[in-house]
Motif scaffolding. Structure first.
Motif, short mmCIF file in Angstrom:
data_model
loop_
_atom_site.label_atom_id
_atom_site.label_comp_id
_atom_site.label_asym_id
_atom_site.label_seq_id
_atom_site.Cartn_x
_atom_site.Cartn_y
_atom_site.Cartn_z
N PHE A 291 0.84 -1.19 0.00
CA PHE A 291 0.00 0.00 0.00
C PHE A 291 0.88 1.24 0.00
CE2 PHE A 291 0.53 -1.59 4.26
CZ PHE A 291 0.80 -0.50 5.05
N THR A 292 0.24 2.39 -0.17
CA THR A 292 0.95 3.67 -0.28
C THR A 292 0.66 4.54 0.93
OG1 THR A 292 0.86 3.60 -2.71
CG2 THR A 292 1.25 5.75 -1.69
N LEU A 293 1.71 5.13 1.47
CA LEU A 293 1.60 6.04 2.60
C LEU A 293 2.10 7.42 2.20
CD1 LEU A 293 3.03 4.00 5.61
CD2 LEU A 293 0.65 4.66 5.28
N ASN A 294 1.41 8.43 2.68
CA ASN A 294 1.86 9.81 2.47
C ASN A 294 2.63 10.25 3.73
OD1 ASN A 294 0.63 13.10 2.53
ND2 ASN A 294 1.88 12.31 0.87
N ASP A 295 3.83 9.66 3.92
CA ASP A 295 4.53 9.87 5.19
C ASP A 295 6.01 10.21 5.03
OD1 ASP A 295 5.64 7.40 4.50
OD2 ASP A 295 5.57 6.64 6.56
N VAL A 296 6.43 10.60 3.84
CA VAL A 296 7.83 11.01 3.66
C VAL A 296 7.88 12.53 3.78
CG1 VAL A 296 9.83 11.02 2.13
CG2 VAL A 296 8.27 9.06 2.14
N PRO A 297 8.43 13.06 4.87
CA PRO A 297 8.39 14.50 5.06
C PRO A 297 9.33 15.23 4.10
CG PRO A 297 9.69 13.48 6.79
CD PRO A 297 9.09 12.35 5.99
N VAL A 298 8.79 16.25 3.49
CA VAL A 298 9.57 17.12 2.60
C VAL A 298 9.88 18.44 3.31
CG1 VAL A 298 9.53 18.36 0.40
CG2 VAL A 298 8.52 16.07 0.58
N GLN A 299 8.95 18.87 4.15
CA GLN A 299 9.12 20.13 4.87
C GLN A 299 8.37 20.05 6.19
OE1 GLN A 299 8.68 23.90 2.66
NE2 GLN A 299 7.21 24.54 4.20
N PHE A 300 9.05 20.38 7.28
CA PHE A 300 8.41 20.52 8.58
C PHE A 300 8.09 21.99 8.82
CE2 PHE A 300 10.38 16.40 10.45
CZ PHE A 300 9.27 15.68 10.05
N GLY A 301 7.80 22.35 10.05
CA GLY A 301 7.45 23.75 10.36
C GLY A 301 5.96 23.97 10.25
N GLU A 302 5.56 25.20 10.09
CA GLU A 302 4.14 25.54 10.05
C GLU A 302 3.45 24.98 8.81
OE1 GLU A 302 3.47 29.69 10.54
OE2 GLU A 302 4.46 29.81 12.49
N ASP A 303 4.15 24.98 7.67
CA ASP A 303 3.57 24.49 6.42
C ASP A 303 4.18 23.12 6.10
OD1 ASP A 303 2.27 24.23 4.01
OD2 ASP A 303 3.64 25.55 2.91
N LYS A 304 3.69 22.09 6.75
CA LYS A 304 4.24 20.75 6.58
C LYS A 304 3.86 20.17 5.22
CE LYS A 304 4.18 19.68 11.53
NZ LYS A 304 3.78 21.05 11.95
N ARG A 305 4.81 19.48 4.61
CA ARG A 305 4.56 18.87 3.32
C ARG A 305 5.15 17.46 3.29
NH1 ARG A 305 5.79 23.90 -0.92
NH2 ARG A 305 4.46 25.43 0.17
N TYR A 306 4.45 16.56 2.60
CA TYR A 306 4.85 15.16 2.55
C TYR A 306 4.70 14.63 1.13
CZ TYR A 306 3.97 15.72 7.56
OH TYR A 306 3.97 16.18 8.85
N ARG A 307 5.39 13.55 0.87
CA ARG A 307 5.18 12.83 -0.40
C ARG A 307 4.94 11.36 -0.11
NH1 ARG A 307 9.54 9.89 -1.97
NH2 ARG A 307 11.63 10.48 -1.23
#
Length: 241
Positions: A216-232
């Motif tokens: 299965f696929t998880l959206n749990d690889v962090p690209v950016q932390f902080g206030e504007d968190k982003r994941y791939r």
């Protein structure tokens, strides 16, 4: 030069590893996510803010999570116990504050325009936790960062926790640095046997060699932390023991 692997042992009465939670319902995966483990490492390092460079170095590196269940000895056999059920914790957020007190009023939820929310702003939330869980995490780390991270895990700048700040580890997290993942996995089995635990399942990055397990696929690889968190996304396989 190949990257080394760190072995982490994550054990405590409660753990919570969210990957797709909405505000009112804070779910947990059945295993530590990559974003959760990276958050733990950043806490140990005292690395706040976006951490774009650090996260980009770890983005494509390998991580394996192994769940170990308690077991009973029956003759020459180790019999695995059933996992504890999820714990559901009910919360009311933003209730009980005196709106006549200027300081308490600041804690009452408001709309994005700063106006009073419909119904007073109180929110019901449900938060879920794993109980009595233990995991071994083998994580590939950049060779140039391995020593600093190992030292930070033993002397963390900020508190380290198992997904949420109320989830405190009850044993040492850092369990060694190894030249390859196989050596780290062998040591994890030694630790588990000392604790009367046996492997329940493992979660690996990508597909298994023989194609076994649930993919299965998880959206749990962090690209950016902080206030504007982003994941791939990343693809993983869950393989039962």
């Amino acid at each position: 030069m190949a990257n080394p692997y760190l072995l982490l042992w994550l054990e405590g009465p409660m753990q919570s590893w969210g990957s797709d939670s909405k505000f009112g319902r804070r779910d947990t995966q059945t295993f530590p996510t990559k974003s959760g483990v990276m958050g733990l490492l950043c806490s140990a390092l005292g690395a706040g803010g976006e951490q774009l460079e650090l996260l980009s170095e770890f983005g494509s590196l390998n991580q394996t999570a192994i769940s170990f269940a308690r077991c009973n000895v029956k003759g020459d056999l180790l019999v695995k116990e059933d996992r504890e059920p999820l714990l559901r914790d009910f919360h009311m957020v933003g209730s009980g504050y005196n709106d006549q007190d200027p300081w308490a009023k600041l804690l009452i939820p408001k709309t994005s325009e700063g106006k009073a929310a419909v119904g007073g702003g109180s929110k019901m939330t449900y938060r879920y936790y794993l109980q009595d869980a233990a995991f071994a995490i083998t994580i590939e780390v950049p060779a140039g960062r391995a020593q600093a991270i190992a030292e930070a895990l033993q002397n963390p700048v900020w508190d380290i926790y198992l997904g949420r700040k109320n989830c405190v580890p009850t044993d040492f997290v850092y369990r060694g640095t190894f030249d390859n993942e196989l050596a780290a996995l062998d040591q994890a089995k030694v630790i588990a046997l000392e604790k009367n635990r046996v492997e329940d399942f493992r979660v690996i990055s990508g597909l298994s060699d023989d194609g076994s397990g649930e993919v299965f696929t998880l959206n749990d690889v962090p690209v950016q932390f902080g206030e504007d968190k982003r994941y791939r996304d990343r693809q993983v396989s869950l393989i039962n023991a």
